[in-house]
Every structure is written in structure tokens, then in C-alpha cells.
Design a protein around this motif. Sequence first.
Motif, PDB file in Angstrom:
ATOM      1  N   CYS A  78       0.830  -1.216   0.000  1.00  0.00           N
ATOM      2  CA  CYS A  78       0.000   0.000   0.000  1.00  0.00           C
ATOM      3  C   CYS A  78       0.857   1.256   0.000  1.00  0.00           C
ATOM      4  N   GLY A  79       1.960   1.213   0.748  1.00  0.00           N
ATOM      5  CA  GLY A  79       2.845   2.366   0.802  1.00  0.00           C
ATOM      6  C   GLY A  79       3.514   2.660  -0.532  1.00  0.00           C
ATOM      7  N   ALA A 114       1.116   4.263  -2.746  1.00  0.00           N
ATOM      8  CA  ALA A 114       0.956   5.669  -2.352  1.00  0.00           C
ATOM      9  C   ALA A 114       2.106   6.519  -2.878  1.00  0.00           C
ATOM     10  N   VAL A 149       1.446   7.147  -6.571  1.00  0.00           N
ATOM     11  CA  VAL A 149       0.342   8.101  -6.760  1.00  0.00           C
ATOM     12  C   VAL A 149       0.798   9.517  -6.419  1.00  0.00           C
ATOM     13  N   ILE A 150       1.494   9.671  -5.299  1.00  0.00           N
ATOM     14  CA  ILE A 150       1.964  10.997  -4.891  1.00  0.00           C
ATOM     15  C   ILE A 150       2.946  11.554  -5.900  1.00  0.00           C
ATOM     16  N   TRP A 199       1.018  12.765  -8.894  1.00  0.00           N
ATOM     17  CA  TRP A 199       0.287  13.994  -8.551  1.00  0.00           C
ATOM     18  C   TRP A 199       1.240  15.178  -8.471  1.00  0.00           C
ATOM     19  N   THR A 250       8.611  12.793  -1.467  1.00  0.00           N
ATOM     20  CA  THR A 250       8.559  11.405  -1.929  1.00  0.00           C
ATOM     21  C   THR A 250       9.658  10.575  -1.287  1.00  0.00           C
ATOM     22  N   LEU A 266       8.855   9.842   2.443  1.00  0.00           N
ATOM     23  CA  LEU A 266       7.818   8.820   2.552  1.00  0.00           C
ATOM     24  C   LEU A 266       8.381   7.443   2.236  1.00  0.00           C
TER      25      LEU A 266
END
Length: 202
Positions: free
Chosen positions: A74-75, A78, A81-82, A85, A107, A110
Motif C-alpha cells: 500500500c505504501g 501511495a 500516486v503521490i 500527482w 517522496t 515517505l
Amino acid sequence: MTDPAASGAGPGGGPGAGPGGGRAGGRRGADRGRRAAGVVLARAVGVASGLVAAYYLIPLDGGRTGVASALLVCGLLAVVVILAWEARAITRSALPRLKAVEALATTLALYLVLFASAYYLLERSSPGSFSEPLTKTDALYFTLTTFSTVGFGDITAGSQTGRVVTMLQMFGGLMLVGVAARLLAGAVQAGLRRQGREPPPQ
């Protein structure tokens, strides 16, 4: 007849126009640029600090290896996606270069916190996955040394799962440095073209 010099009109056609006005405008522009850079730097540091603080404050007590795997998958989604974006936001930003710096810092922070969490959960769910029991600081330390390719060797992955996750981090780090940096650079050029300015030379 009125003397132009007496009226205060300069060669530029307006009162006060001249080299002094140009220098003042240049100083104002430089001040705005410094303020914008300071805001971006502060925001990037704030986001990175917030992620690290959340890593230490949020309880990570998963009792099964599946929790670490789910967190990692999931990370990573993410992160993708980030990154996409942020690349879109760069093309629309008035300051695309500064926005790219902020995006890369966010990024990267994270990504590192994500793998540190996965290592910590893996050691909690499967003791012996690493050469020594991991605290949260140990997990973050191992993540940073792996990402920077220093690899002091004081902490190593001992289990097959631990080594697979470590290899995944190595591969992802190369992708982040290479592909992601190129993607953000392309977004910067697109943002500059959108504003009618020439992109930096290749």
C-alpha cells in the motif's frame, strides 16, 4: 515650454523611470525568489519531519508478516500516486523548479519511512529476520544505510523475507533516483514551457 529634466520625466517616459527603478525592481524580484525558496524549504522540512514523527508516534505492533507486506504494498502504491500527482502539480506551478525540489523531498521521506516501518514490523512478527533485534531507530538507520549504499554491515538481513524486502528497497531506490528524478525534470521543463520560458539546457 517645460523642461523634461525639471518635470522629473526620464527617458522611459514616466516619473522615476531609470536605472534606479530597474535596480529596485530587480531587488524586489530577488527578495520574492528568496522568500519562495524559504517557504518551499520549510514546507519540505516540515513534511519530512512530520513523517518521521508519525513513524515514531504511531504504534507499529503487527503480529504477522502479512501486516508488513500489506503496509509495504500500500505504501509503494501511495508513493507512485503521490509522485504522479506532484509531477502534474509541477507543470502547473509558477515556480516549477522549487516545486520539484519539494516533491522529491516529500517522496523520498515517505519512501524511507515506509521501508523503516516494514523492517520494524518484519522483525516484530518474525524475530531473527535481522542480525539483531530492531528498534524503530535501528530500522530507520538500516533503511538509510541501505538507501545510501553505505552498508556498514553492523545490521544485516538474516531471513529470506528480510533479504527480499532489502533487495526491493535497493531496486526501488535506484528507480526513485533515476526514473523519478527524470520524471520531475520533465515536469519542470513542461512547466517552464507552459509559462513561455525556455527550459534549462540539457
